[in-house]
Design a protein around this motif. Structure first.
Motif, PDB file in Angstrom:
ATOM      1  N   LEU A  45       0.828  -1.212   0.000  1.00  0.00           N
ATOM      2  CA  LEU A  45       0.000   0.000   0.000  1.00  0.00           C
ATOM      3  C   LEU A  45       0.857   1.256   0.000  1.00  0.00           C
ATOM      4  O   LEU A  45       0.465   2.285  -0.574  1.00  0.00           O
ATOM      5  CB  LEU A  45      -0.929  -0.011   1.218  1.00  0.00           C
ATOM      6  CG  LEU A  45      -2.191  -0.865   1.075  1.00  0.00           C
ATOM      7  CD1 LEU A  45      -2.967  -0.881   2.389  1.00  0.00           C
ATOM      8  CD2 LEU A  45      -3.065  -0.339  -0.063  1.00  0.00           C
ATOM      9  N   SER A  48       1.508   2.006  -3.438  1.00  0.00           N
ATOM     10  CA  SER A  48       0.367   2.670  -4.070  1.00  0.00           C
ATOM     11  C   SER A  48       0.391   4.172  -3.773  1.00  0.00           C
ATOM     12  O   SER A  48       0.100   5.006  -4.647  1.00  0.00           O
ATOM     13  CB  SER A  48      -0.945   2.064  -3.556  1.00  0.00           C
ATOM     14  OG  SER A  48      -1.061   0.723  -3.945  1.00  0.00           O
ATOM     15  N   PHE A 164      -1.123  -2.902  -7.049  1.00  0.00           N
ATOM     16  CA  PHE A 164      -1.038  -1.726  -6.183  1.00  0.00           C
ATOM     17  C   PHE A 164      -0.642  -0.475  -6.966  1.00  0.00           C
ATOM     18  O   PHE A 164      -1.028   0.635  -6.586  1.00  0.00           O
ATOM     19  CB  PHE A 164      -0.071  -2.006  -5.035  1.00  0.00           C
ATOM     20  CG  PHE A 164      -0.638  -2.953  -4.020  1.00  0.00           C
ATOM     21  CD1 PHE A 164      -1.466  -2.482  -3.012  1.00  0.00           C
ATOM     22  CD2 PHE A 164      -0.375  -4.320  -4.082  1.00  0.00           C
ATOM     23  CE1 PHE A 164      -2.017  -3.356  -2.075  1.00  0.00           C
ATOM     24  CE2 PHE A 164      -0.915  -5.188  -3.145  1.00  0.00           C
ATOM     25  CZ  PHE A 164      -1.741  -4.714  -2.148  1.00  0.00           C
TER      26      PHE A 164
END
Length: 626
Positions: A45, A48, A164
């Motif tokens: 994440l 991301s 991601f």
């Protein structure tokens, strides 16, 4: 011919069947590592967030900074983007740490599975491992486990990166201008969907290609190992046709694989290039919708710097490493399956192998005229042969006469020329000087087929091909009757082997046979041949002494039998054990200087070398289990 038993998924395409077989264990493996997956997702994440900030900060730097005359604001937004890039180190370290927590347990599990499989096969199918290593198990234990680990790690990395990165890029596009998704998302989804539809067919094609490639390698290897046998038996054309069919199958599977690879390339173009093209073509419309210049630049950044490179890596990995992973893991599943129990035939072997007490089947005779019984079966006249102009002769001015119906053994130290003599007599080796006659006719100038009709040579490396047991045994004489086939199997003691293989119509896999079993099948094939002269060049060296004695007695009787099965033949045995010399009518001992020819008792008196060899053999204990 009986078809081999099908697996439960035999009706499905290979790729789909492999996926069905491997999905349950894959789910169990991943379900046991949920915490690792959660930690891997958490570190990803952060990637991301970096992707999101890359395009969004560039758009803001243009719209709110440089294009608005606020250079400081633009630089500040670029600094934020740079900081996100510099901060990517710790997340990537976390990703690789969690990746190791996934891949190493997988490798360890596969190693344990390969070891269990090898042990199970050694216990349930000892014929495959009695005198040679299970090379397939060694490959699975070393090379293939590394393929699985590396391919799995590459897939996790690339799929994770795309997922991601796509999340960060799509959120960024939505934050910049929702209209951008209308342009970018459709071709992206279309390309990915097209690519996914090729995965299973691609796996099927790759598996078929690998199987065909291995079949070619195995077939060519078998022909190479049995080259002498094939030439001696005049079976070159049949072997060439069988190899040609294998190559044709490999060519077809290669073309199918190439077509699916081309379709995968189209999918990559649709998903990877079409979004950029549509974005450029749609720029005037997007500007009329109020999309800013910075938003367009940010969208291009998302596509060119994050989304499309990740997509390209994922498609390449799934198309290559993914299909390879599926195929190799499926082979672990196939290898660890318990071997199918051998077909148990009727105890009397049925009509094809049952005892036939009234059998007086008439054997075929060689082409051409039937030689007179007064003509020797073999005459070697002043033969000399050397392997090169500067090499000492292996055979020098050798004379030998073998009478019809006679059983001859050839003995001597290793490398003295015994196999060379067998090659010269069979016509495979042309002597430098001298003449060889078979049934009164010279070997020189004889066609391969005529030679095959007059003699059969079985070398140490017996040639056995993939096909039915019957096809292998009738290879030299397809018109032999069932009674003759039954008699050959019975007289050579091959009934237990044929029972274990599933009967004469069972499909034979040469890889599942020991060297001794290969030799026993080759002996049955030679026994059924119409050729009057049989040459066994250490063709029983992998049989136990009792089986060897039984085979030699059968061939000796074949050479001397009168009546309907009379062949006016002879038997020449290049002896592996000195017990063969005791069974022979006469013995030829090669010593490199003065060959001697006589009975066993005569040579014990006249040949010091023969006495030494025989005395050493008498005092050597037999191998364990003989």
């Amino acid at each position: 011919m009986n078809a081999p038993a099908k697996s439960p998924t035999a009706g499905a395409p290979p790729g789909r069947g492999a996926l069905r077989r491997n999905l349950p264990p894959a789910r169990r493996f991943l379900a046991g590592r949920k915490r690792v997956l959660v930690r891997l997702g958490g570190w990803s994440l952060l990637e991301s967030a970096q992707t999101f900030l890359g395009g969004y900060c560039l758009a803001q730097a243009l719209d709110r900074g440089f294009l608005a005359g606020q250079t400081g604001t633009g630089l500040l937004w670029l600094a934020v983007a740079a900081a996100s890039i510099l901060g990517a180190g710790p997340p990537m370290r976390g990703v690789f740490t969690q990746l190791a927590e996934l891949t190493e347990p997988l490798r360890d599990a596969l190693v344990r599975r390969a070891v269990r499989q090898a042990l199970r096969r050694a216990v349930t199918d000892p014929a495959r491992t009695d005198d040679r290593a299970d090379t397939g198990a060694v490959s699975r234990l070393t090379h293939q486990t590394e393929i699985v680990r590396d391919s799995f790690a590459g897939l996790v990395l690339t799929v994770r990166a795309f997922v991601f990165n796509a999340v960060g890029a799509l959120i960024g596009l939505l934050a910049l201008a929702p209209e951008l998704l209308l342009v970018v998302l459709p071709p992206l989804v279309l390309g990915i969907a097209l690519f996914l539809t090729t995965l299973l067919p691609m796996a099927s094609a790759q598996r078929a290609f690998l199987d065909a490639d291995e079949a070619v390698a195995e077939g060519v290897g078998a022909v190479s190992a049995g080259h002498r046998d094939l030439v001696a038996c005049g079976a070159q054309a049949d072997a060439a046709e069988r190899t040609r069919r294998l190559i044709d199958v490999a060519e077809r599977t290669s073309r199918v694989l190439a077509r699916w690879a081309a379709l995968r390339t189209v999918a990559l173009g649709v998903a990877g290039q079409l979004p950029v093209l549509l974005l450029l073509v749609s720029t005037p419309w997007l500007l009329r919708q109020g999309v800013t210049t910075g938003a367009l630049a940010g969208a291009l950044t998302y596509l060119l710097q994050a989304l499309l490179p990740a997509l390209h890596s994922m498609m390449t990995a799934l198309g290559a490493a993914g299909t390879r992973l599926l195929v190799v893991v499926d082979r672990f599943q196939d290898a660890t399956a318990a071997p199918a129990p051998p077909k148990v035939p009727n105890p009397d072997l049925g009509p094809d192998l049952g005892p036939d007490l009234d059998m007086v089947a008439e054997a075929g005779t060689p082409r051409g005229r039937r030689p007179s019984r007064t003509v020797p079966a073999v005459e070697v006249r002043a033969v000399t042969h050397a392997y090169g102009p500067d090499s000492p002769p292996v055979l020098e001015h050798l004379h030998l006469t073998v009478r019809r119906g006679e059983h001859i053994a050839v003995v001597g130290p290793s490398g003295i020329g015994k196999s060379t003599l067998a090659g010269v007599v069979s016509g495979l080796v042309a002597p430098d000087h001298g003449t060889v006659l078979l049934g009164g006719e010279p070997v020189t100038g004889t066609t391969t087929q005529d030679l095959a009709d007059r003699r059969v040579l079985i070398p140490q490396q017996a040639y056995v091909f993939t096909g039915s047991v019957r096809d292998n045994l009738l290879h030299l004489r397809p018109d032999a009757t069932s009674g003759e086939l039954s008699h050959a199997i019975r007289v050579l003691g091959a009934e237990p082997l044929v029972h274990r293989l599933g009967g004469p119509d069972a499909v034979l896999d040469p890889r599942g046979l020991s060297h001794g079993e290969r030799q026993l099948l080759a002996l049955c094939r030679a026994y059924l041949s119409s050729a009057p002269l049989v040459l066994l060049d250490e063709a029983t060296c992998h049989l136990d002494p009792a089986a060897e004695a039984r085979a030699e007695r059968a061939f000796a009787e074949r050479a001397s039998t009168d009546g309907a099965r009379a062949r006016d033949g002879a038997l020449i045995v290049v002896a592996h054990r000195l017990s063969s010399a005791r069974r022979a009518d006469r013995v030829l001992i090669l010593d490199g200087t003065t060959p001697r020819f006589g009975t066993h008792k005569e040579l014990l008196t006249s040949s010091a070398l023969y006495r030494d060899l025989f005395g050493h053999w008498q005092h050597t204990p037999p191998p364990a289990g003989s």
